[in-house]
Scaffold this motif. Structure first.
Motif, PDB file in Angstrom:
ATOM      1  N   VAL A 160       0.835  -1.206   0.000  1.00 26.39           N
ATOM      2  CA  VAL A 160       0.000   0.000   0.000  1.00 26.39           C
ATOM      3  C   VAL A 160       0.865   1.250   0.000  1.00 26.39           C
ATOM      4  O   VAL A 160       0.617   2.195  -0.756  1.00 26.39           O
ATOM      5  CB  VAL A 160      -0.949  -0.017   1.220  1.00 26.39           C
ATOM      6  CG1 VAL A 160      -1.648   1.332   1.362  1.00 26.39           C
ATOM      7  CG2 VAL A 160      -1.968  -1.139   1.096  1.00 26.39           C
ATOM      8  N   TYR A 161       1.886   1.268   0.843  1.00 23.49           N
ATOM      9  CA  TYR A 161       2.783   2.428   0.945  1.00 23.49           C
ATOM     10  C   TYR A 161       3.412   2.754  -0.409  1.00 23.49           C
ATOM     11  O   TYR A 161       3.495   3.920  -0.811  1.00 23.49           O
ATOM     12  CB  TYR A 161       3.864   2.143   1.980  1.00 23.49           C
ATOM     13  CG  TYR A 161       4.998   3.137   1.991  1.00 23.49           C
ATOM     14  CD1 TYR A 161       4.790   4.454   2.388  1.00 23.49           C
ATOM     15  CD2 TYR A 161       6.279   2.748   1.600  1.00 23.49           C
ATOM     16  CE1 TYR A 161       5.838   5.370   2.395  1.00 23.49           C
ATOM     17  CE2 TYR A 161       7.326   3.654   1.608  1.00 23.49           C
ATOM     18  CZ  TYR A 161       7.099   4.965   2.001  1.00 23.49           C
ATOM     19  OH  TYR A 161       8.130   5.864   1.987  1.00 23.49           O
ATOM     20  N   GLN A 196      -2.799   6.917  -1.497  1.00 26.34           N
ATOM     21  CA  GLN A 196      -2.858   5.807  -2.442  1.00 26.34           C
ATOM     22  C   GLN A 196      -4.326   5.428  -2.672  1.00 26.34           C
ATOM     23  O   GLN A 196      -4.849   4.462  -2.101  1.00 26.34           O
ATOM     24  CB  GLN A 196      -2.046   4.615  -1.920  1.00 26.34           C
ATOM     25  CG  GLN A 196      -0.588   4.921  -1.625  1.00 26.34           C
ATOM     26  CD  GLN A 196       0.211   5.230  -2.902  1.00 26.34           C
ATOM     27  OE1 GLN A 196      -0.336   5.270  -4.001  1.00 26.34           O
ATOM     28  NE2 GLN A 196       1.507   5.464  -2.751  1.00 26.34           N
ATOM     29  N   THR A 197      -4.988   6.198  -3.530  1.00 29.33           N
ATOM     30  CA  THR A 197      -6.431   6.056  -3.716  1.00 29.33           C
ATOM     31  C   THR A 197      -6.818   4.694  -4.257  1.00 29.33           C
ATOM     32  O   THR A 197      -7.800   4.081  -3.798  1.00 29.33           O
ATOM     33  CB  THR A 197      -6.942   7.159  -4.664  1.00 29.33           C
ATOM     34  OG1 THR A 197      -6.442   8.426  -4.238  1.00 29.33           O
ATOM     35  CG2 THR A 197      -8.459   7.205  -4.659  1.00 29.33           C
ATOM     36  N   ALA A 231      -9.083  13.057  -2.793  1.00 26.12           N
ATOM     37  CA  ALA A 231      -9.744  11.881  -3.329  1.00 26.12           C
ATOM     38  C   ALA A 231      -9.945  10.820  -2.247  1.00 26.12           C
ATOM     39  O   ALA A 231     -10.989  10.155  -2.191  1.00 26.12           O
ATOM     40  CB  ALA A 231      -8.932  11.304  -4.488  1.00 26.12           C
ATOM     41  N   CYS A 232      -8.949  10.673  -1.373  1.00 19.96           N
ATOM     42  CA  CYS A 232      -9.069   9.707  -0.275  1.00 19.96           C
ATOM     43  C   CYS A 232     -10.136  10.152   0.723  1.00 19.96           C
ATOM     44  O   CYS A 232     -10.905   9.324   1.237  1.00 19.96           O
ATOM     45  CB  CYS A 232      -7.721   9.543   0.430  1.00 19.96           C
ATOM     46  SG  CYS A 232      -6.464   8.691  -0.556  1.00 19.96           S
ATOM     47  N   VAL A 233     -10.180  11.440   1.014  1.00 16.08           N
ATOM     48  CA  VAL A 233     -11.200  11.970   1.922  1.00 16.08           C
ATOM     49  C   VAL A 233     -12.586  11.653   1.376  1.00 16.08           C
ATOM     50  O   VAL A 233     -13.469  11.163   2.098  1.00 16.08           O
ATOM     51  CB  VAL A 233     -11.030  13.491   2.112  1.00 16.08           C
ATOM     52  CG1 VAL A 233     -12.255  14.096   2.810  1.00 16.08           C
ATOM     53  CG2 VAL A 233      -9.767  13.795   2.906  1.00 16.08           C
ATOM     54  N   GLU A 234     -12.789  11.925   0.103  1.00 23.46           N
ATOM     55  CA  GLU A 234     -14.099  11.684  -0.511  1.00 23.46           C
ATOM     56  C   GLU A 234     -14.441  10.197  -0.498  1.00 23.46           C
ATOM     57  O   GLU A 234     -15.576   9.810  -0.184  1.00 23.46           O
ATOM     58  CB  GLU A 234     -14.098  12.220  -1.940  1.00 23.46           C
ATOM     59  CG  GLU A 234     -15.469  12.262  -2.580  1.00 23.46           C
ATOM     60  CD  GLU A 234     -16.437  13.162  -1.834  1.00 23.46           C
ATOM     61  OE1 GLU A 234     -17.603  12.735  -1.652  1.00 23.46           O
ATOM     62  OE2 GLU A 234     -16.035  14.269  -1.416  1.00 23.46           O
ATOM     63  N   LEU A 235     -13.478   9.369  -0.828  1.00 24.83           N
ATOM     64  CA  LEU A 235     -13.696   7.925  -0.868  1.00 24.83           C
ATOM     65  C   LEU A 235     -14.048   7.390   0.523  1.00 24.83           C
ATOM     66  O   LEU A 235     -14.959   6.557   0.673  1.00 24.83           O
ATOM     67  CB  LEU A 235     -12.444   7.237  -1.407  1.00 24.83           C
ATOM     68  CG  LEU A 235     -12.525   5.736  -1.692  1.00 24.83           C
ATOM     69  CD1 LEU A 235     -13.645   5.442  -2.680  1.00 24.83           C
ATOM     70  CD2 LEU A 235     -11.183   5.248  -2.237  1.00 24.83           C
ATOM     71  N   LEU A 236     -13.357   7.869   1.524  1.00 20.82           N
ATOM     72  CA  LEU A 236     -13.630   7.429   2.894  1.00 20.82           C
ATOM     73  C   LEU A 236     -15.023   7.860   3.343  1.00 20.82           C
ATOM     74  O   LEU A 236     -15.773   7.063   3.932  1.00 20.82           O
ATOM     75  CB  LEU A 236     -12.569   7.997   3.845  1.00 20.82           C
ATOM     76  CG  LEU A 236     -11.177   7.361   3.743  1.00 20.82           C
ATOM     77  CD1 LEU A 236     -10.143   8.219   4.437  1.00 20.82           C
ATOM     78  CD2 LEU A 236     -11.182   5.950   4.324  1.00 20.82           C
ATOM     79  N   LEU A 237     -15.380   9.116   3.068  1.00 21.77           N
ATOM     80  CA  LEU A 237     -16.701   9.597   3.458  1.00 21.77           C
ATOM     81  C   LEU A 237     -17.807   8.824   2.748  1.00 21.77           C
ATOM     82  O   LEU A 237     -18.838   8.498   3.347  1.00 21.77           O
ATOM     83  CB  LEU A 237     -16.817  11.090   3.162  1.00 21.77           C
ATOM     84  CG  LEU A 237     -16.005  12.030   4.055  1.00 21.77           C
ATOM     85  CD1 LEU A 237     -16.080  13.464   3.540  1.00 21.77           C
ATOM     86  CD2 LEU A 237     -16.489  11.964   5.503  1.00 21.77           C
TER      87      LEU A 237
END
Length: 542
Positions: A160-161, A196-197, A231-237
């Motif tokens: 992932v990293y 890492q979306t 993008a990660c923020v949106e995906l998580l929400l």
């Protein structure tokens, strides 16, 4: 160790041939009696060289040469290690030599052999992005949940990293998705932290917990907000991340605080929409404005979205009473001074501590900034404790704010040479400063400056007594004209100020609009009076 068949750099003849990938030469050297187990100064033998070079033919030739040994001896050779603890299988996996890895595994190479730094063939293949090797090793039963590195990362963490989405696609089907490192950080947390979306999506689809928390209670949404990975923020929400989950043991930190602190405005706006507004003013919570003061763009955004400029008192949790107090304490930094300006313009209340920041100093910038947005009320307004409308964009100082300002000013008379001219020119009624402490302790120049703004002949007997005593003790050297009745011109400007109000006279152009000669404008606004010399301020400027 026998180095009779070694070159000057200690690489054996067979190893050198294997490094070059020459199967014919390797075979000839072996048949001539050259050994394959001699090690160089790194601990490498011929098999290590052949595996690292990716020469399947040379590896096969070398394995055939040791095939006549006992099974135990053959396996020992296949799993021999360099001085760094690297096996031939590890070197081949690290470099993506699929055919060599397959051949070595068939020869009973230890698939999970650890190196000195706790790596292994699978970890090396993941780290280097050799997805076909990863797939092979997983299919052959490689340990996938073992921890590697000093921080206890697994292969999934590393995949992932590094953003190895193909490796992640393989590993999510066989790995523990909630495995954590020594800080209780899961692979999904790592994906959010490093933006890492694609990997984040794979983990979410596989069922990883989007609300996992690290040892310090930080969540993936918090870290993605802090790092501005939109993008990660949106995906998580979109997949159930809780924006109202407390992310700190010390105080109720939320992702919106992280976005505000680091000035990530797009993320901040997104989080404002989904964050419970109880964090704005509720006791026990912390307004994002506290975190925003170092990034005035965040302050501006939060105020535009309706957050209270006063917020809640966070003396217990953060050690500061209000966002304005925090901004004032940091106002030597430009972004923070802009935050002060924004908070004052939004109507933030001033406390005694705030006045200390502005008055207990030989600098006047903060006091002048405050007075840009606060109008000092007329004396009769103060006495009646009544309110007045805003004037030219400035809010009227509340009675409590004015009282605290005067209290702080009179408690810090050693800086009076700095703050007194600013306050009087801003419209403060001088009589409010005609207090026993002021007359007893003020510097001689400061006292003379103050008396120039009043009718000194009408002071009360107690105050005159203080002045007489100081004169006798030679702690005050008054201007000679203080022994006289004020001139008619001075009496006239005092009357004009009383009629118009000190605030209008000193802070507006009302005098310029009056039918009086232009040369009188400065006199009527008391600009002919020389300011007291502030040695500390002069030294600072020099």
């Amino acid at each position: 160790m026998d180095f009779t068949e070694c070159y000057g750099d200690s690489v054996s003849s067979v190893a050198a041939a294997a490094r070059s990938g020459s199967r014919v030469r390797v075979r000839r050297l072996i048949r001539s009696g050259c050994r394959v187990d001699l090690q160089d100064n790194r601990g490498w033998n011929a098999l290590h060289e052949a595996a690292a070079a990716g020469s399947r033919e040379c590896v096969q030739e070398i394995l055939s040469a040791v095939g006549g040994r006992s099974c135990v001896g053959s396996r020992t050779y296949v799993n021999s290690l360099t001085h760094e603890g690297e096996s031939a299988c590890y070197l081949a996996a690290q470099r993506g030599h699929l055919a060599v890895v397959r051949l070595l595994l068939k020869a009973h190479a230890n698939i999970d052999q650890l190196t000195n730094d706790l790596s292994c063939p699978l970890y090396a293949a993941v780290d280097s992005g050799h997805h076909d090797v990863v797939k092979l090793l997983v299919s052959k039963g490689a340990e996938v949940n073992r921890t590697h590195t000093a921080s206890c990362w697994t292969c999934l963490h590393q995949a992932v990293y590094k953003g190895r989405s193909e490796a992640v696609r393989i590993l999510v089907n066989v790995c523990d998705l909630e495995v954590v490192d020594d800080h209780s950080i899961s692979p999904l947390f790592v994906a959010a932290q490093y933006g890492q979306t694609d990997c984040l999506q794979l983990l979410i689809s596989a069922g990883a917990n989007v609300n996992t928390q690290a040892a310090d209670l930080a969540t993936p949404l918090l870290i993605a907000s802090q790092e501005d990975h939109q993008a990660c923020v949106e995906l998580l929400l979109q997949n159930g991340a809780d924006p109202n989950l407390a992310c700190s043991r010390d105080w109720p930190q939320l992702p919106v605080h992280a976005a505000a602190e680091f000035g990530h405005i797009s993320v901040l706006r997104r989080l404002i929409d989904v964050t419970d507004r109880r964090c704005d003013c509720s006791p026990g919570s912390v307004s994002p404005l506290y975190m925003a003061v170092r990034k005035h763009q965040s302050v501006e955004t939060l105020l535009q979205e309706g957050f209270s400029p006063d917020a809640q008192d966070c003396s217990d949790s953060l050690g500061v009473r209000s966002p304005l107090s925090f901004a004032l304490s940091l106002a030597s930094h430009t972004p923070c001074s802009e935050s002060v300006r924004l908070l004052l313009a939004a109507g933030a209340s001033l406390s005694e501590q705030d006045w200390i920041h502005a008055l207990a100093t030989d600098r006047t910038e903060l006091l002048e900034l405050i007075l840009e947005y606060r109008w000092i009320p007329r004396l009769e307004t103060v006495m009646l404790d009544c309110s007045a409308p805003r004037r030219r964009g400035r809010a009227l100082l509340k009675q409590q704010e004015l009282r605290e300002m005067l209290c702080v000013a009179l408690s810090h008379l050693r800086f009076a040479c700095c703050w007194l001219p600013v306050l009087l020119k801003a419209g403060l009624e001088p009589s409010l400063l005609l207090q026993p402490d002021m007359l007893e302790q003020a510097d001689s120049e400061v006292l003379n400056y103050l008396l120039e703004f009043v009718n000194w002949s009408t002071l009360s007997p107690p105050l005159k007594h203080i002045l007489d005593k100081r004169r006798a003790e030679k702690t005050w050297e008054p201007h000679t004209h203080f022994d006289l009745i004020p001139r008619l011109s001075h009496m006239c400007r005092l009357q004009l100020r009383q009629t118009l109000g000190t605030d209008l006279l000193m802070r507006t152009d009302v005098v310029q609009q009056m039918p009086v000669p232009t040369p009188l404008h400065s006199f009527l606004k008391f600009r002919d009076i020389s300011e007291p010399l502030c040695m500390a301020r002069l030294h600072h400027r020099l």
